[in-house]
Scaffold this active site. Sequence first.
Site, short mmCIF file in Angstrom:
data_model
loop_
_atom_site.label_atom_id
_atom_site.label_comp_id
_atom_site.label_asym_id
_atom_site.label_seq_id
_atom_site.Cartn_x
_atom_site.Cartn_y
_atom_site.Cartn_z
CG ASP A 33 -7.07 -1.37 -2.12
OD1 ASP A 33 -6.83 -0.80 -2.27
OD2 ASP A 33 -8.52 -2.01 -2.86
NE ARG A 37 -9.60 3.39 -2.33
CZ ARG A 37 -10.29 1.68 -2.51
NH1 ARG A 37 -11.66 1.44 -2.84
NH2 ARG A 37 -9.10 1.38 -2.86
CB THR A 79 6.60 -5.78 -8.37
OG1 THR A 79 5.47 -6.14 -8.56
CG2 THR A 79 7.48 -7.04 -7.20
CG ASN A 81 2.73 -1.21 -4.14
OD1 ASN A 81 2.27 -1.48 -3.34
ND2 ASN A 81 1.50 -0.84 -4.47
CB SER A 209 -3.89 -5.99 -7.47
OG SER A 209 -5.17 -4.89 -8.02
C1 FPP Z 1 -3.33 -0.91 -0.28
O1 FPP Z 1 -4.31 0.67 -0.04
C2 FPP Z 1 -2.32 -1.34 0.49
C3 FPP Z 1 -0.77 -1.11 0.23
C4 FPP Z 1 -0.44 -1.00 -1.12
C5 FPP Z 1 -0.28 -1.00 1.59
C6 FPP Z 1 -0.81 -2.14 2.72
C7 FPP Z 1 0.44 -2.06 3.98
C8 FPP Z 1 0.08 -1.79 5.16
C9 FPP Z 1 -1.51 -2.67 5.21
C10 FPP Z 1 0.56 -2.52 6.24
C11 FPP Z 1 0.98 -3.41 6.90
C12 FPP Z 1 1.90 -3.65 6.43
C13 FPP Z 1 2.71 -4.08 7.48
C14 FPP Z 1 3.94 -5.79 6.98
C15 FPP Z 1 3.22 -3.70 8.48
P1 FPP Z 1 -4.10 1.57 -1.32
O2 FPP Z 1 -3.11 2.60 -0.78
O3 FPP Z 1 -3.77 1.26 -2.21
O4 FPP Z 1 -5.20 2.34 -1.46
P2 FPP Z 1 -6.40 2.95 -1.89
O5 FPP Z 1 -6.87 2.04 -2.99
O6 FPP Z 1 -7.47 3.22 -0.91
O7 FPP Z 1 -5.29 3.81 -2.45
#
Ligand code: FPP
Length: 253
Positions: A33, A37, A79, A81, A209
């Site tokens: 996560d 940000r 699911t 996202n 989550s």
């Molecule tokens: C959550 O951070 C992250 C995700 C929904 C995507 C995670 C995916 C990767 C790290 C890509 C790599 C994976 C592979 C298998 C190549 P967020 O976007 O919710 O961050 P935020 O809470 O700061 O908005």
Amino acid sequence: MALFGKNKKDDSGAGAALAQELVLPKHVGIIMDGNGRWAKQRGLPRKAGHREGAQTFRTITRYCSQVGIRYLTVYAFSTENWKRPEDEVGALMGLFKSYLKEALEDFQDDDIVVRFIGDKSGFSPELQALMDENEESSKNRPGMVLNIAMNYGSRDEIVRAVKNICAKVEAGSLRAADVTEQLVADHLYTAGQPDPDLIIRPSGEYRISNFMLWQSAYTEFVIMNKLWPDFTKADLDEALRIYASRNRRYGGV
Ligand code: FPP
């Protein structure tokens, strides 16, 4: 040129020496996560955060295998996202595709077995084929099992298990009275694997989550105040040290 460099962020973790020093978790889960940000802090589009997060994923995965972790489950796409803006979902799909093309060779040096947990049918036929190919080509490796959770939601996983069990009862091959905790576990995506001992959530959020709800009944949680793209091997060492200092009682005394 390869999209993912081999040794990005090669900060010094203690590595395999940790296994001599600490009781290691057999199975580690990571909620990756904070990509959004991380990008926002730099005035970049969210997809730049995901790209950076993918690099961290690669570094930390190889490191877990080198330290001696036997199972690693990473939460890459839930699911829920799909509700994100179309361009962000599109960027993530593009990233998965590029990554999976490289991943046929990726992790080979570390003998890592690649598996996907989640509902594959939500992805494009091309992506599904790449997922299958990755699983098939890595399945006989002797090393760490890497579960990549994609289109994964734990409630969805449990509903799917319940439906499969009900179908067996309807067909007469199972009696309702024979349903046990073990039987439910055997119908989850993680069937045959130990429950996670440790789940790490970077980015400072105190939430599960919809990640491994059944499997995490007695899991130790470590929340770290680092955004995933900034997460380092030293951070993993710290999480492992915190884990080793916990007193696990499983409801006993
Ligand atoms: C959550 O951070 C992250 C995700 C929904 C995507 C995670 C995916 C990767 C790290 C890509 C790599 C994976 C592979 C298998 C190549 P967020 O976007 O919710 O961050 P935020 O809470 O700061 O908005």
